[in-house]
Design a protein around this motif. Structure first.
Motif, mmCIF file in Angstrom:
data_model
loop_
_atom_site.group_PDB
_atom_site.id
_atom_site.type_symbol
_atom_site.label_atom_id
_atom_site.label_comp_id
_atom_site.label_asym_id
_atom_site.label_seq_id
_atom_site.Cartn_x
_atom_site.Cartn_y
_atom_site.Cartn_z
ATOM 1 N N TYR A 164 -7.464 -3.754 2.731
ATOM 2 C CA TYR A 164 -6.294 -2.872 2.703
ATOM 3 C C TYR A 164 -6.690 -1.450 3.103
ATOM 4 O O TYR A 164 -7.798 -1.007 2.827
ATOM 5 C CB TYR A 164 -5.691 -2.806 1.301
ATOM 6 N N LEU B 202 0.805 1.228 2.530
ATOM 7 C CA LEU B 202 -0.267 0.249 2.350
ATOM 8 C C LEU B 202 -0.314 -0.625 3.590
ATOM 9 O O LEU B 202 0.688 -1.252 3.937
ATOM 10 C CB LEU B 202 -0.016 -0.621 1.110
ATOM 11 N N LEU C 122 -2.152 -3.753 5.905
ATOM 12 C CA LEU C 122 -3.024 -4.923 6.005
ATOM 13 C C LEU C 122 -3.321 -5.086 7.492
ATOM 14 O O LEU C 122 -2.404 -5.340 8.280
ATOM 15 C CB LEU C 122 -2.335 -6.186 5.478
ATOM 16 N N GLN D 26 -4.340 -12.730 0.383
ATOM 17 C CA GLN D 26 -3.525 -11.537 0.155
ATOM 18 C C GLN D 26 -2.064 -11.891 -0.170
ATOM 19 O O GLN D 26 -1.231 -10.991 -0.327
ATOM 20 C CB GLN D 26 -3.588 -10.603 1.360
#
Lengths: 111, 111
Positions: B64, B76, B78, B85
């Protein structure tokens, strides 16, 4: 490091008292919290206690703090079906910018 | 006063895809946090921020990245999603020493 532990499940009869227990390891904890999470929702602060207090009462909720044993409990009097939720214990010390959460206790109410 | 909002509410990704979760708060809070919640594991802190332009790693930061370019937003990211996740992601914010307010959560599934 800091750790907060709770049992995962609790089942009580409607109308009885519920007692959810929590232990923590950080002796410098300043604030201790109880959060409630209803299904599909985020956490909401239920109540909190400062580390210089032994007890706090707020309507049906009673928080007890045993600082010597690092034990926190939440008592819900006259438990109702609307109290079904996951309850999280959490702590923060005076030098930390983050809160440490326990794994949560799922409270279920039986008729 | 919307409190803490999160977008999107749900998302399904394929392994390797990237995405960004947005958290916004209108309470002028300095502190913002990203947690993930998995069954039986409570809340685990991914990253947090103590002010605009600052970020710090939490308990489970790997995979992250975050950014806090504006005080009211905490993103946030990814970069390459993995099935591990798959989780429910919660954003939270608070003033110094104040109650932590949570968003409603983002349910992410990675196939």
């Amino acid at each position: 490091g800091e750790d907060v532990e709770q049992s995962l499940f609790l089942s009580v009869r409607e109308g009885d008292s519920s007692v959810i227990n929590c232990t923590y390891t950080d002796s410098s904890s300043t604030y201790l919290y109880w959060y409630k999470q209803e299904p599909g929702a985020g956490l909401q602060l239920l109540t909190y206690i400062f580390s210089n207090m032994d007890m706090k009462q707020d309507q049906r909720l009673t928080v007890l703090l045993n600082k010597k044993d690092k034990h926190l409990s939440l008592r819900i009097a006259d438990t109702q079906t609307g109290d079904s939720a996951i309850y999280f214990c959490a702590e923060r010390n005076s030098s930390a910018s983050k809160i440490i959460f326990g794994s949560g206790t799922r409270l279920s109410i039986r008729p | 006063n919307a409190g803490v909002t999160q977008t999107p509410k749900f998302r399904v990704l394929k392994t390797g895809q990237s995405m960004t979760l947005l958290c916004a708060q209108d309470m002028n809070h300095e502190y913002m946090y990203w947690y993930r919640q998995d069954p039986g594991m409570g809340l685990r802190l991914i990253h947090y921020s103590v002010g605009e332009g600052t970020t710090a790693k939490g308990e489970v930061p790997d995979g992250y990245n975050v950014s806090r370019l504006k005080k009211q937003n905490f993103l946030l990211g990814l970069e390459s999603a993995a099935p591990s996740q798959t989780s429910v992601y919660f954003c939270a914010s608070n003033k110094n020493w104040g109650e932590q307010f949570f968003g409603p959560g983002t349910r992410l599934t990675v196939l």
